[in-house]
Design an enzyme around this catalytic site. Structure first.
Site, PDB file in Angstrom:
ATOM      1  N   ARG A 133      37.250  38.907  47.645  1.00  0.00           N
ATOM      2  CA  ARG A 133      36.482  37.640  47.014  1.00  0.00           C
ATOM      3  C   ARG A 133      35.335  38.078  46.877  1.00  0.00           C
ATOM      4  O   ARG A 133      34.173  37.695  47.678  1.00  0.00           O
ATOM      5  CB  ARG A 133      36.788  36.508  47.984  1.00  0.00           C
ATOM      6  CG  ARG A 133      37.749  35.479  47.403  1.00  0.00           C
ATOM      7  CD  ARG A 133      39.108  35.626  47.023  1.00  0.00           C
ATOM      8  NE  ARG A 133      39.582  34.689  46.076  1.00  0.00           N
ATOM      9  CZ  ARG A 133      40.164  33.220  46.244  1.00  0.00           C
ATOM     10  NH1 ARG A 133      39.779  33.067  47.531  1.00  0.00           N
ATOM     11  NH2 ARG A 133      40.591  32.683  45.241  1.00  0.00           N
ATOM     12  N   GLN A 138      34.903  38.612  40.790  1.00  0.00           N
ATOM     13  CA  GLN A 138      35.062  37.262  40.452  1.00  0.00           C
ATOM     14  C   GLN A 138      35.600  37.103  39.292  1.00  0.00           C
ATOM     15  O   GLN A 138      36.488  36.125  38.891  1.00  0.00           O
ATOM     16  CB  GLN A 138      33.676  36.567  40.641  1.00  0.00           C
ATOM     17  CG  GLN A 138      33.500  35.369  41.137  1.00  0.00           C
ATOM     18  CD  GLN A 138      32.426  34.699  41.542  1.00  0.00           C
ATOM     19  OE1 GLN A 138      31.391  35.377  41.251  1.00  0.00           O
ATOM     20  NE2 GLN A 138      32.289  33.668  42.082  1.00  0.00           N
ATOM     21  N   ASP A 141      39.532  37.432  39.016  1.00  0.00           N
ATOM     22  CA  ASP A 141      40.064  36.548  40.286  1.00  0.00           C
ATOM     23  C   ASP A 141      41.321  35.492  39.656  1.00  0.00           C
ATOM     24  O   ASP A 141      41.098  34.310  39.552  1.00  0.00           O
ATOM     25  CB  ASP A 141      39.008  35.881  41.059  1.00  0.00           C
ATOM     26  CG  ASP A 141      39.483  35.162  42.317  1.00  0.00           C
ATOM     27  OD1 ASP A 141      40.935  35.287  42.546  1.00  0.00           O
ATOM     28  OD2 ASP A 141      38.829  34.824  43.238  1.00  0.00           O
ATOM     29  N   SER A 144      41.579  32.127  41.797  1.00  0.00           N
ATOM     30  CA  SER A 144      40.866  30.992  41.423  1.00  0.00           C
ATOM     31  C   SER A 144      41.112  30.557  40.030  1.00  0.00           C
ATOM     32  O   SER A 144      41.104  29.121  40.049  1.00  0.00           O
ATOM     33  CB  SER A 144      39.352  31.654  41.140  1.00  0.00           C
ATOM     34  OG  SER A 144      38.823  31.805  42.626  1.00  0.00           O
ATOM     35  N   TYR A 240      36.279  32.266  53.869  1.00  0.00           N
ATOM     36  CA  TYR A 240      37.558  31.411  53.867  1.00  0.00           C
ATOM     37  C   TYR A 240      37.653  30.783  55.202  1.00  0.00           C
ATOM     38  O   TYR A 240      36.933  31.145  56.229  1.00  0.00           O
ATOM     39  CB  TYR A 240      38.737  32.501  53.975  1.00  0.00           C
ATOM     40  CG  TYR A 240      38.981  33.101  52.610  1.00  0.00           C
ATOM     41  CD1 TYR A 240      39.934  32.077  51.770  1.00  0.00           C
ATOM     42  CD2 TYR A 240      38.739  34.462  52.332  1.00  0.00           C
ATOM     43  CE1 TYR A 240      40.079  32.587  50.552  1.00  0.00           C
ATOM     44  CE2 TYR A 240      39.252  34.881  51.217  1.00  0.00           C
ATOM     45  CZ  TYR A 240      39.853  33.837  50.268  1.00  0.00           C
ATOM     46  OH  TYR A 240      40.264  34.502  49.035  1.00  0.00           O
TER      47      TYR A 240
HETATM   48  P1  NAD Z   1      42.338  28.447  50.122  1.00  0.00           P
HETATM   49  O1  NAD Z   1      43.249  28.093  48.993  1.00  0.00           O
HETATM   50  O2  NAD Z   1      42.547  29.622  51.204  1.00  0.00           O
HETATM   51  O3  NAD Z   1      42.034  27.202  50.993  1.00  0.00           O
HETATM   52  C1  NAD Z   1      41.644  25.938  50.358  1.00  0.00           C
HETATM   53  C2  NAD Z   1      40.678  25.214  51.342  1.00  0.00           C
HETATM   54  O4  NAD Z   1      41.152  24.583  52.450  1.00  0.00           O
HETATM   55  C3  NAD Z   1      39.600  25.992  51.810  1.00  0.00           C
HETATM   56  O5  NAD Z   1      38.283  25.451  51.284  1.00  0.00           O
HETATM   57  C4  NAD Z   1      39.499  25.832  53.510  1.00  0.00           C
HETATM   58  O6  NAD Z   1      38.252  25.816  53.740  1.00  0.00           O
HETATM   59  C5  NAD Z   1      40.255  24.527  53.476  1.00  0.00           C
HETATM   60  N1  NAD Z   1      40.788  24.071  54.716  1.00  0.00           N
HETATM   61  C6  NAD Z   1      41.636  24.923  55.549  1.00  0.00           C
HETATM   62  N2  NAD Z   1      41.911  24.364  56.539  1.00  0.00           N
HETATM   63  C7  NAD Z   1      41.570  23.094  56.421  1.00  0.00           C
HETATM   64  C8  NAD Z   1      41.489  21.956  57.205  1.00  0.00           C
HETATM   65  N3  NAD Z   1      42.064  21.974  58.514  1.00  0.00           N
HETATM   66  N4  NAD Z   1      40.967  20.679  56.814  1.00  0.00           N
HETATM   67  C9  NAD Z   1      40.456  20.700  55.619  1.00  0.00           C
HETATM   68  N5  NAD Z   1      40.342  21.714  54.834  1.00  0.00           N
HETATM   69  C10 NAD Z   1      40.936  22.965  55.440  1.00  0.00           C
HETATM   70  O7  NAD Z   1      40.618  28.556  49.786  1.00  0.00           O
HETATM   71  P2  NAD Z   1      40.243  29.202  48.110  1.00  0.00           P
HETATM   72  O8  NAD Z   1      40.325  28.018  47.121  1.00  0.00           O
HETATM   73  O9  NAD Z   1      41.001  30.143  47.663  1.00  0.00           O
HETATM   74  O10 NAD Z   1      38.700  29.325  48.472  1.00  0.00           O
HETATM   75  C11 NAD Z   1      38.032  29.446  49.719  1.00  0.00           C
HETATM   76  C12 NAD Z   1      36.694  30.040  49.498  1.00  0.00           C
HETATM   77  O11 NAD Z   1      36.721  31.374  48.779  1.00  0.00           O
HETATM   78  C13 NAD Z   1      35.682  29.098  48.959  1.00  0.00           C
HETATM   79  O12 NAD Z   1      34.574  29.185  49.555  1.00  0.00           O
HETATM   80  C14 NAD Z   1      35.452  29.683  47.525  1.00  0.00           C
HETATM   81  O13 NAD Z   1      34.143  29.297  46.817  1.00  0.00           O
HETATM   82  C15 NAD Z   1      35.525  31.103  47.993  1.00  0.00           C
HETATM   83  N6  NAD Z   1      35.899  32.053  46.705  1.00  0.00           N
HETATM   84  C16 NAD Z   1      35.215  32.943  46.511  1.00  0.00           C
HETATM   85  C17 NAD Z   1      35.117  33.880  45.493  1.00  0.00           C
HETATM   86  C18 NAD Z   1      34.521  35.030  44.885  1.00  0.00           C
HETATM   87  O14 NAD Z   1      33.261  35.034  45.294  1.00  0.00           O
HETATM   88  N7  NAD Z   1      35.206  35.890  43.971  1.00  0.00           N
HETATM   89  C19 NAD Z   1      36.509  33.597  44.374  1.00  0.00           C
HETATM   90  C20 NAD Z   1      37.160  32.442  44.820  1.00  0.00           C
HETATM   91  C21 NAD Z   1      36.916  31.728  46.171  1.00  0.00           C
END
Ligand code: NAD
Length: 392
Positions: A133, A138, A141, A144, A240
């Site tokens: 990530r 990006q 990805d 995403s 994460y």
């Molecule tokens: P994910 O699918 O792994 O998780 C979904 C969400 O569930 C996360 O926001 C996590 O904090 C939340 N979560 C976990 N346990 C929880 C709980 N007990 N209660 C409430 N919420 C809970 O996550 P994702 O959507 O794949 O992405 C997570 C992070 O990665 C985000 O900050 C996103 O912006 C970042 N991201 C970065 C890039 C990049 O820079 N290339 C790309 C995609 C995502």
């Protein structure tokens, strides 16, 4: 690109039942051709996603049989490789050949045993779930992209099951109150669910254990639900969520109970990479909701955020519907394929130099996603999941 050098990219039709997406779309073929690729596509591969053969041909692709795709391609692009398509995908194992590059989803950690089986083909598998990530990755990805679609579609599913309308309306028959939506987990899917529910006019509350997300939730016009929970350190270096202990989750459920009871729709998206999804909504909490309310559990494929979730079916209790949709991106196959194809094209462009594909393990993107090579499982995380130490 130096004169004459080229490689062949092949796209077989997806074979998992209900998988409507396709690995490449006509819109990316010009980019691939500029990189030096000739593209062969299985006849009819894009039809379920809305891309017909003549559109691919119009962009320079050749439509061939499935066997020809496997025989001609240096690089195979699939949505679901064997790891993510265990039954029908097994039939392809005999068709891959040594040194052939295969790119797609492969469930390399959850289904590491299949990665091992795949390795015996001698092909080099890149599993896109393992993309780092990082800023550079990006535009590749796929997780995403697919989470964006799932978040959007979850709201439509909820809206069509709910016996209420989403927006507030002032009519001659009186004022209609807006639906109240609670989104739990505000990663990519959750933020898109918030935005989509807001566009439909709902009043939206949201919660995530990563405090950094509060501002993003508020910028979409939703309210961040404050809970008295110790969340310092809930986020790892990669952005994460970390796995929280059972005591934390028990307290979280307790604090969420009231918000859940006051919501017409609860959309859960909480996940921790590589772990089973946390259970955040108990049967008790569902029974506390008003009859007619709807829960959409987007974590259904990862174990579920709700006790009652059954993947792929709707469960009804005390008049509350609990939906555990699977493969939501395949219900929006045109845009899911378009986004997937753009991501994969960028991934592939990153490996091409002078009209040839080079596998450079100096490159973090290449190294992290490579699962098998020359008959072995080479990825340290996948080797770990198999109980094999170190590198092959
Ligand atoms: P994910 O699918 O792994 O998780 C979904 C969400 O569930 C996360 O926001 C996590 O904090 C939340 N979560 C976990 N346990 C929880 C709980 N007990 N209660 C409430 N919420 C809970 O996550 P994702 O959507 O794949 O992405 C997570 C992070 O990665 C985000 O900050 C996103 O912006 C970042 N991201 C970065 C890039 C990049 O820079 N290339 C790309 C995609 C995502």
């Amino acid at each position: 690109m130096s004169e004459g050098k080229s490689f062949v990219v092949g796209v077989p039709k997806e074979t998992l039942s209900g998988e409507t997406r396709v690995g490449l779309v006509p819109g990316v073929l010009t980019l691939l051709s500029r990189a030096g690729a000739k593209v062969v596509i299985e006849k009819g591969a894009g039809v379920n996603a809305g891309f017909v053969d003549r559109e691919f041909e119009g962009k320079g692709a050749t439509m061939v049989s499935r066997d020809e795709v496997f025989a001609q391609a240096d690089v195979i692009v699939q949505v679901r490789t064997y790891g993510a398509n265990p039954e029908a995908g097994k039939d392809d194992l005999a068709s891959y050949r040594k040194g052939q590059i295969v790119i797609g989803f492969g469930e390399p950690l959850a289904e590491a045993g299949r990665a091992k089986e795949f390795a015996s083909t001698g092909a080099t598998l890149f599993a896109l779930e393992l993309l780092p990530r990082t800023t550079r990755a990006q535009s590749m990805d796929v997780l995403s992209s697919m989470a964006t679609i799932a978040g959007y579609k979850s709201v439509l599913l909820a809206a069509s099951e709910l016996p209420r309308m989403f927006p507030m309306m002032m009519t001659a028959a009186g004022t209609i109150a807006p639906a109240r939506v609670f989104v739990v987990g505000a990663g990519v899917a959750g933020l898109q669910a918030i935005a989509s529910a807001r566009r439909q006019g709902a009043v939206v509350n949201a919660y995530d254990i990563r405090p950094a997300v509060k501002e993003q939730i508020e910028s979409l016009g939703a309210k961040f639900v404050y809970m008295e929970l110790e969340t310092t350190g809930a986020q790892d270096k990669g952005g994460y969520a970390k796995e929280m202990g059972e005591e934390f989750l028990r307290k979280q459920r307790e604090l969420m109970k009231r918000v859940v009871a006051e919501s017409d729709v609860v959309i859960t998206t909480a996940a921790v990479p590589g772990k089973k999804a946390p259970v955040l909504i108990t049967t008790d909490m569902v029974e506390g909701m008003q009859p007619g309310s709807v829960v959409v559990d987007l974590a259904a494929e990862r174990g579920g955020n709700c006790d009652l979730t059954k993947p792929g079916v709707m469960v009804e209790t005390h008049g509350v519907k609990v939906l555990g949709p699977v493969n939501l991106p395949a219900t929006v196959p045109y845009h899911a394929s378009l986004m997937y194809a753009r991501n994969v094209t960028t991934f592939l462009q990153n490996m091409v130099k002078d009209g040839e594909v080079h596998i450079s393990i100096e490159d973090e993107i290449v190294r992290d996603t490579m699962v098998t090579r020359d008959g072995d499982v080479v990825n340290p995380l996948v080797r770990g999941a198999l109980g094999l130490g170190g590198r092959a």
